[in-house]
Scaffold this active site. Structure first.
Site: not given
Ligand code: PGA
Length: 252
Positions: A9, A11, A97, A99, A169, A175, A215
């Protein structure tokens, strides 16, 4: 049959020339040597989808998008529809996701609509779920993911569900450099599979690929993927360097 999958991904990263370089490096490395038992999906920004499908054409790379509109077509400035993705030969798409949930207030209900749109155009949704740190600290992680799955996926028929890829996730691991331990990942993946078994039966549960994301990197992928219910990874930061990403792919 259940597949091992490593999906990158990207991003909102990479300029055009950098995307070109990364895709060519991935193609070169995967052509040279890669485990046959893993599917490799690359999810670049929309702008580079055509580049990715061109380069991927005679390679082992599969192409996915990072998002899709909940609408069919028309006056929705900035949106990209499932039919457009299909017309660009996109076969996978990340939805839900964390985010997108956080910065664009996406809800489980909207994710359900996006899943429907993707399935209508033969694109496999990679559906993300996961708890935030506070929820884990309060022991609510299982409740949270169960609600996410129920509201975004469990309206599907068994046949429709067979096209789903799930990604666990934990938001606190994305991250942050803080990976879930192999035991935490396995525990949650087994729980997710048990929910699917309850809803769709043993076969559907056994055939479902559940990816870990947060991560995941070249150093910890092997340990995570060694778990019986961890079928690969959804990789953010470590998918931006060919060398790291290939190491993760070769962790199976
Ligand atoms: P990360 O991101 O690997 O950079 O933690 C994973 C993801 O958000 O899909």
């Amino acid at each position: 049959m259940r597949r091992n999958i490593v999906a990158g991904n990207w991003k909102m990263n990479k300029l055009f020339s950098e995307a070109d370089d990364l895709l060519f490096s991935l193609k070169e490395e995967l052509d040279k040597k890669s485990s046959k038992n893993v599917d490799v999906i690359v999810c670049p920004p929309f702008l580079y989808i055509e580049l990715a499908t061109d380069i991927a054409e005679d390679s082992k790379i599969l192409v996915g998008a990072q998002n899709v509109s909940k609408f069919d077509d028309g006056a929705f400035t900035g949106d990209v529809s499932a039919s457009m993705l299909q017309s660009m030969e996109v076969e996978y798409c990340i939805v839900g996701h964390s985010e997108r949930r956080k910065y664009y207030s996406e809800t489980n209900e909207e994710i359900a609509i996006k899943v429907n749109k993707l399935l209508e155009f033969d694109i496999s949704p990679i559906v993300c779920c996961g708890e935030i740190l506070l929820e884990r600290e309060q022991g609510l992680q299982f409740k949270v993911v169960e609600k996410q799955l129920t509201e975004s996926l469990f309206h599907l028929s068994k046949e429709e569900f067979s096209n789903i890829i799930l990604a666990y996730e934990p938001v606190w691991a994305i991250g942050t450099g803080k990976t879930a331990s192999a035991a935490q990942a396995q525990e949650m993946h087994a729980f997710l599979r048990s929910l699917v078994k309850k809803k769709y039966g043993q076969n559907a549960a056994q055939n479902l690929s559940i990816l870990y994301g947060g991560s995941c990197n070249a150093a910890n992928a092997k340990e995570l993927f060694a778990n019986i219910d961890v079928d690969g990874g959804l990789i953010g930061g470590a998918s931006l360097k060919a060398e790291d990403f290939i190491k993760i792919v070769n962790s199976f």
